[in-house]
Every structure is written in C-alpha cells, then in structure tokens.
Design an enzyme around this catalytic site. Structure first.
Site, PDB file in Angstrom:
ATOM      1  N   CYS A   1      54.202  34.590  33.739  1.00 54.44           N
ATOM      2  CA  CYS A   1      52.841  34.931  34.118  1.00 54.44           C
ATOM      3  C   CYS A   1      52.666  36.432  33.955  1.00 54.44           C
ATOM      4  O   CYS A   1      53.337  37.046  33.143  1.00 54.44           O
ATOM      5  CB  CYS A   1      52.687  34.445  35.556  1.00 54.44           C
ATOM      6  SG  CYS A   1      51.052  34.488  36.208  1.00 54.44           S
ATOM      7  N   ARG A   2      51.797  37.042  34.754  1.00 58.03           N
ATOM      8  CA  ARG A   2      51.518  38.464  34.573  1.00 58.03           C
ATOM      9  C   ARG A   2      52.591  39.383  35.112  1.00 58.03           C
ATOM     10  O   ARG A   2      52.789  40.480  34.612  1.00 58.03           O
ATOM     11  CB  ARG A   2      50.216  38.815  35.282  1.00 58.03           C
ATOM     12  CG  ARG A   2      49.018  38.195  34.628  1.00 58.03           C
ATOM     13  CD  ARG A   2      47.814  38.489  35.442  1.00 58.03           C
ATOM     14  NE  ARG A   2      46.610  38.097  34.719  1.00 58.03           N
ATOM     15  CZ  ARG A   2      45.386  38.205  35.224  1.00 58.03           C
ATOM     16  NH1 ARG A   2      45.225  38.690  36.435  1.00 58.03           N
ATOM     17  NH2 ARG A   2      44.358  37.845  34.521  1.00 58.03           N
TER      18      ARG A   2
END
Lengths: 225, 225
Positions: free
Chosen positions: A179-180
DNA sequence: CGGCTATTCAATAAGATTATTGAATAGCCA
DNA sequence: TGGCTATTCAATAATCTTATTGAATAGCCG
C-alpha cells in the site's frame, strides 16, 4: 573565528535547519508528505485525502513550500504539488522510523486500531525482493497510484475491488499485499480479508515509496491485474 | 475500517510522529543533538557548548526527552545526557542533508562566515576510507572527544594546539582534517592554517558521527598524535 | 547538620502557530 | 464579457512555544 562570531554562525545555520524541522512538526503536514510521496496532487485531492478543508491544506502547503519541501507546477486552474526532492521522503522516513522505534504511543495507537499486527508477520522489502518470483504481489492502492508507479510485476487490485475479485487470485501461492506506507490500513485489511477466505497472505512492512527509494525494481503504467 | 475511524487513526498516529518533528524544530535543540552525537554530556557542558543559560538548556532537554530523543543517566550531582538511539542522529542527518541540498540560505550563511569552501574541495567519507592508508588523518576536536571515539588511525591535534604542533606533521603526505560535523569550523580553520604553511590539506566533508554511522573503522581511547 | 553545586521547576510575558472564516485572485469556458 | 472553479489571501481568536527570571530540589562534602 572568535567565539561570538562562531555562535552567531551556528545560531543562523541551525536556525535554517530548524525551519525544516518546524515544517515537519505538524501532523497534517506529515500526512501531506506521505500522500505526496505517492505522486503529484492538486490541493483539492490532498484535502480529500487527508480530510481537511481546502484553505487549511493550502496554508500548510505554503509552509512546506517555504521550507522548500514541496514544489508546485501550475496547470490552468490547478496547482499540482509534489515533493521537491527524494531527500524529503528520506527525512520523513527517518522521522517515522524513529517514532516507530522509540515511541510506545505509536505501537499503542496501531494496536488500538489494527489489533496486534505481529501475528501476521510482515515481509520486509529486502525479503520480498528475494522472493519476488515466488509470490503474487498485490497493489491495493487506487489504480491511478498503481499506474504512476508500482513494484515490478505487481497486480493492481484496489482495496475496494478486492472482495469482488478474489477468484482471480491463486490459493497455492503466497500473496503479498502492499500500500502507501507502513501504516496504510488497506494492506492490513486486504491480508485479513484474504486469510479469512483461505488464502495465504502477508503484508509488505513498508510502502511503495520505500521500495522505490531502495532502488528495487519498479514499473509504471500498464495493465496487470 | 470506516473513514471517520481511519481519519482518527491517522490523526493520532501522525500526531505522534509530529511530536518528534516538533522536537527537531528548534535551532537550540538541533545544536544539542549535534553535540550529543559526539557523546554523553552534562547539562552544564551542553550549556557551555551551545552558549545558552543552563535553565534554558535544561528546558530544551526536557522537550527532547519527552520526544524520546535523549536519555539521562544520573550520577551523583550530574545528569548525563546522551542520544537515545542511533536513529536520532540519522534523523538529524536527514534533516541536515535536506537543508544543505535545498535551502540556499544554508549556502549563504556558510559562505558569509567561512568564505567559499568549494575551492578547498572536501574529501567525502567513502573517499577518505579508500585512501586511509595514504593520508594523515587529523582529529581537531577536543582530546576528550577523540578519546571517546575517532577515525581509526587518526591523530589527535585539538584545534587550539595545532599552531604549536605543526612540525609534527609531514609536508609530503596529504592531511585530512575532521571535526564534529560538516559545519564544524575547526576543520576549515585547520585546513586554512595548514595550507598557509605549505602543507597539503583538505577537510573531511562530514564529521565523526557520520563516519561511525557508516560503519567505517573507528577506535577509542589511546594516544596517537 | 549546613553549605555548596547541578539541575529542575514554576511563573510570566512576548511571540509563533493553528483552525476557521469569508473575501480575493486568476485562469477557464461560454 | 460574465460565470464558474481552484486556489490563495487576510484577519481573528485560541492555543502552543520560548526566553527569562528566581525559587526549589537533591545529592555531595565537611
């Protein structure tokens, strides 16, 4: 150089460095930096991402700009902001690692919202890199972020599509979701959802910007997944 | 996890990280960190080093302690402070590098006090390491700091003894002087003094803590120089 | 114990930072 | 041109930060 002069020098020099520290000393601005580490954004997109009023975000962006941490590119009506230098992400990373290592409150907050993550032990970037060919890598960020850059070979399955697309994924191969960043909830949720359905899944401990900063293989655009 | 809850999570989490940013957002505290990177210090020593009143320094140390950046060891009347973690120096380094790269004011301040340093091109740590056997390495910090740890093979010639001890140094071998950090003036002054007398001298771009953090060879105690 | 020292605490006033609000600007499009 | 939109500006009040001062604490030593 004599002492009073040297003092003045140090005071001014460290005053400059402190400007950057100050800019990093606000939760909203750190969130902005994390989002901008994914790529260029308009003020409105940022406001949406961090959940603050636009005027507020604009004000914080001015502070970041004054500290030379972000740069703007104006395009018609839009102001597109981005991190001014890879070193900005590096500094945020250093700060984040320090917090993770030293502040018990970080653990406490994470545990309160995500439960004890240690039971689903995460893969670190170096570990994933070694096993890149043996696992399915799942990018659960929005598709636009995937297209702007992703771990080479990853499949884009944005978190809100995962439930509907489970059947695309293999049960006999380990799945690594990312993810981020290390505190991006989507990866944890994806792992939980996958495990609940009998898949073998773990999360990548860090996020895409960390991976890229290490110089590990990335790709842009493309359709895969 | 739903959006308001996720927002609250991010806000609290980034609030914790921002505590560290805030602690780094003050010139005096950054100076304290730089001094502490050389080793343990009492409050009074720190006050002397940075030229602030003791009560003031104590107050800033409380802030650093609250952010878990320093730790105290009490020994009789003295409180001995030190950096709580190598990551603290790393974070300061990231901030410093960022400032050096991005803030033209840093260049301007340095140029104003030290003149244009680029004409005496500095050796970087990796470069010195390769040539460690071919040069004389000069530690111009106070002897106590040298004894607490120095580049392996370096000679201790504290800046205030240099003028009197020039004859100990060879003219046919390059001399590399180093100090506490990239902005420590003593190394520049030593290089200038040596060059004025016909020695071949350059400075190490970074300081001892940077060298050590890279895992390059160090030594402690001892007499050499 | 009493004097001494290093450090911390507490109170305050000056200054900086922040969220909020509503107005101003500047580019697009019709 | 006028309407529309994204962004910035400006002003304010509430809240933090900071330097300064002087007092309080706590350990040492005689």
């Amino acid at each position: 150089m004599n002492t009073p002069k040297k003092r003045a020098f140090k005071a001014r020099l460290f005053g400059e460095f402190a400007r950057i520290g100050k800019a990093l000393g606000n939760p909203h601005r750190l969130q902005l930096i994390e989002v901008l580490a994914q790529g260029e954004r308009t003020v409105e997109q940022l406001a949406e991402d961090v959940g603050s009023p636009v005027a507020n975000v604009s004000q914080h962006l001015q502070v970041l700009k004054a500290a030379m941490l972000v740069s703007v590119r104006r395009e018609g009506l839009y102001a597109r902001y981005s991190l001014a230098d890879p070193r900005v992400f590096r500094a945020w990373q250093a700060l984040r690692d320090l917090g993770q290592a030293r502040l018990s409150e970080v653990d406490a907050v994470v545990a309160e919202y995500l439960g004890d993550r240690s039971k689903f032990e995460a893969v670190d970037a170096a570990g994933l890199r070694r096993r890149l060919e043996d696992v399915v890598v799942l990018d659960v960020r929005p598709r636009s972020e995937f297209e702007a850059g992703h771990i080479r070979g990853a499949r884009s399955v944005p978190h809100d599509e995962l439930a509907a697309r489970l059947r695309e994924l293999p049960k006999d191969v380990e799945i690594v979701a990312y993810c981020r960043g290390p505190y991006c909830v989507f990866a944890d949720e994806a792992v939980a959802a996958l495990r609940a359905k009998g898949y073998r899944a773990r999360r990548l401990a860090e996020g895409y910007p960390d991976w890229r900063l290490r110089g590990f293989p990335v790709a842009t655009g493309g359709e895969r997944g």
